[in-house]
Design an enzyme around this catalytic site. Structure first.
Site, PDB file in Angstrom:
ATOM      1  N   LYS A  53      45.666  46.295  45.104  1.00  0.00           N
ATOM      2  CA  LYS A  53      45.549  44.952  45.689  1.00  0.00           C
ATOM      3  C   LYS A  53      46.447  44.830  46.919  1.00  0.00           C
ATOM      4  O   LYS A  53      46.040  44.303  47.959  1.00  0.00           O
ATOM      5  CB  LYS A  53      45.889  43.882  44.628  1.00  0.00           C
ATOM      6  CG  LYS A  53      44.815  43.815  43.536  1.00  0.00           C
ATOM      7  CD  LYS A  53      45.201  42.994  42.307  1.00  0.00           C
ATOM      8  CE  LYS A  53      44.106  43.158  41.244  1.00  0.00           C
ATOM      9  NZ  LYS A  53      44.317  42.383  40.025  1.00  0.00           N
ATOM     10  N   GLN A  97      49.306  39.525  37.339  1.00  0.00           N
ATOM     11  CA  GLN A  97      48.494  40.563  36.711  1.00  0.00           C
ATOM     12  C   GLN A  97      48.542  40.421  35.192  1.00  0.00           C
ATOM     13  O   GLN A  97      49.617  40.284  34.598  1.00  0.00           O
ATOM     14  CB  GLN A  97      48.994  41.949  37.164  1.00  0.00           C
ATOM     15  CG  GLN A  97      48.132  43.110  36.711  1.00  0.00           C
ATOM     16  CD  GLN A  97      46.730  43.109  37.334  1.00  0.00           C
ATOM     17  OE1 GLN A  97      46.521  42.613  38.436  1.00  0.00           O
ATOM     18  NE2 GLN A  97      45.766  43.671  36.624  1.00  0.00           N
ATOM     19  N   ASP A 120      42.649  34.082  41.448  1.00  0.00           N
ATOM     20  CA  ASP A 120      41.897  34.737  40.371  1.00  0.00           C
ATOM     21  C   ASP A 120      40.762  33.855  39.852  1.00  0.00           C
ATOM     22  O   ASP A 120      39.847  34.346  39.193  1.00  0.00           O
ATOM     23  CB  ASP A 120      42.834  35.014  39.183  1.00  0.00           C
ATOM     24  CG  ASP A 120      43.363  36.436  39.143  1.00  0.00           C
ATOM     25  OD1 ASP A 120      42.636  37.355  39.546  1.00  0.00           O
ATOM     26  OD2 ASP A 120      44.510  36.609  38.694  1.00  0.00           O
TER      27      ASP A 120
HETATM   28  N1  GUN Z   1      43.737  42.144  34.533  1.00  0.00           N
HETATM   29  C1  GUN Z   1      42.521  42.714  34.509  1.00  0.00           C
HETATM   30  N2  GUN Z   1      41.713  42.171  35.443  1.00  0.00           N
HETATM   31  C2  GUN Z   1      42.450  41.227  36.078  1.00  0.00           C
HETATM   32  C3  GUN Z   1      42.167  40.330  37.135  1.00  0.00           C
HETATM   33  O1  GUN Z   1      41.061  40.270  37.696  1.00  0.00           O
HETATM   34  N3  GUN Z   1      43.201  39.517  37.508  1.00  0.00           N
HETATM   35  C4  GUN Z   1      44.409  39.551  36.889  1.00  0.00           C
HETATM   36  N4  GUN Z   1      45.337  38.712  37.305  1.00  0.00           N
HETATM   37  N5  GUN Z   1      44.697  40.370  35.899  1.00  0.00           N
HETATM   38  C5  GUN Z   1      43.719  41.212  35.493  1.00  0.00           C
END
Ligand code: GUN
Length: 290
Positions: A53, A97, A120
Site C-alpha cells: 500500500k 490493517q 477502507d
Molecule cells: N485485511 C485484509 N484485507 C484488508 C483490507 O482491505 N483493509 C484492511 N484495513 N485490512 C485488511
C-alpha cells in the site's frame, strides 16, 4: 481456455492515470492527497500488504505515512493515535490493517476513524450508505472485483452471480455492488448444502472463502467469469527439491482454466486491484474535502 484477467496490468494503467493527475491536484488544491496506514504487531502477511500500500502511494505520488505500533499497544493508545490523525488536516485517508491483536476491539477501532477519512469503507456510516444506495466510500476489494469483471466487456446486468463467502470486507459488499448492477445474486458459504449446483448456475463466480483450491472445475459453469479473492500461503517443494511456500487462491486455477471464460490469477489478480482502489478512495476522500 479461459482468458486471464490481469489485475497487475489493469492496476498499473489505473495507477499511471492517478500519477498523471497528481500535479494537477496539487496545483488546484495546494497539496497532495495524504494516506496514513497503521499496522499493529508483526503479522508477516499484514506487513507485506501494508508495504504494498505504501509502495503504491509513493508510485502515484501521494503523501503517505506508515505507523508501526507494537503488538501490546493498548486499545486506548491506538484510539488516541486515530484521534490525532482524524484531526490532522494533511491526512485524507486512514487505514488500520486488520486483523488486530485479540485484546483490541476491531469494531471500536473502525468506529473511531472519521467517516470522511475511512478509505477502507468499513465504518458503519459507509456500510449503511452503501446498502442504502447513497454516496459512500466503497470497500477496496469489492470495488476492484467489479472493475475486473467490467474489464472483460461482459455486461453484469441480468447475469447470475454467486458469491462464496459472507465477510464484511468482501462477500457482503461485493454482493451489493453486483445487485446494484442488476445481477441476480446468491451469497453462498461453507454451509450451503448444494454448493456445487449453486456455483454451476453462476455466470459470475466470486470466491472469497479462504480455502486453497476450494472451487474445483466441476463447480464452474462453462464460460463463467471467475474471480478468485483467496490469498493462501501453502507449502510446496521448490525446483531444487527444498521446501518452500507459495501463494494460491481459493480456486483450482489450472483445472478452472479449461472451463471458465475469464479468470483472475493468484497472485496478480484481486490483490493489486485492492491496493489500487485504496489509492482511488484516498483521492476521492481528498477531493470531497474541498
Ligand atoms: N485485511 C485484509 N484485507 C484488508 C483490507 O482491505 N483493509 C484492511 N484495513 N485490512 C485488511
Amino acid at each position: 481456455m479461459a482468458s486471464i484477467i490481469d489485475g497487475k496490468a489493469l492496476s498499473l494503467s489505473l495507477k499511471d492515470g492517478m500519477k498523471a493527475q497528481m500535479e494537477g491536484l496539487e496545483a488546484e488544491y495546494g497539496r497532495r492527497p495524504g494516506l496514513a496506514v497503521i499496522i499493529v504487531g508483526e503479522n508477516p502477511a499484514s506487513k507485506s500488504y501494508v508495504a504494498g500500500k505504501i509502495k503504491a502511494a509513493a508510485y502515484v505520488g501521494m503523501d503517505s505515512r506508515l505507523i508501526e505500533l507494537p503488538e501490546d499497544i493498548s486499545e486506548d493508545a491506538l484510539l488516541a493515535k486515530i484521534g490525532k490523525l482524524n484531526s490532522d488536516s494533511s491526512v485524507d485517508g486512514i487505514l488500520v490493517q486488520l486483523p488486530l491483536p485479540e485484546h483490541i476491539d476491531e469494531d471500536k477501532v473502525i468506529d473511531a476513524i472519521a467517516l470522511e477519512k475511512d478509505v477502507d469503507g468499513f465504518h458503519p456510516g459507509n456500510v449503511a450508505n452503501l446498502w442504502l444506495g447513497r454516496p459512500c466510500t466503497v470497500p477496496c476489494t469489492p470495488k476492484g472485483i467489479i472493475r475486473m469483471i467490467e474489464s472483460t466487456g461482459i455486461d453484469i446486468s441480468g447475469k447470475n452471480a454467486v458469491v462464496i463467502g459472507r465477510s464484511n470486507i468482501v462477500g457482503k459488499p461485493v454482493a451489493k455492488l453486483l445487485l446494484d448492477r442488476n445481477a441476480t445474486v446468491t451469497i453462498a458459504h461453507s454451509r450451503t448444502g448444494n454448493l456445487k449446483e449453486v456455483c454451476r448456475q453462476a455466470d459470475i463466480l466470486v470466491v472469497a472463502i479462504g480455502r486453497p483450491g476450494f472451487v474445483t472445475a466441476d463447480m464452474i459453469k462453462p464460460g463463467a467469469v471467475v474471480i478468485d479473492v483467496g490469498i493462501n500461503r501453502i507449502k510446496c517443494v521448490k525446483e531444487d527439491g527444498s521446501e518452500g511456500t507459495r501463494l494460491v487462491g481459493d480456486v483450482d486455477f489450472n483445472a478452472a482454466l479449461d472451463v471458465a471464460g475469464h479468470i483472475t490469477p493468484v497472485p496478480g489478480g484481486v490483490g493489486p486491484m485492492t491496493i489500487t482502489m485504496l489509492m482511488e478512495n484516498t483521492i476521492e476522500c481528498f477531493k470531497r474535502k474541498f
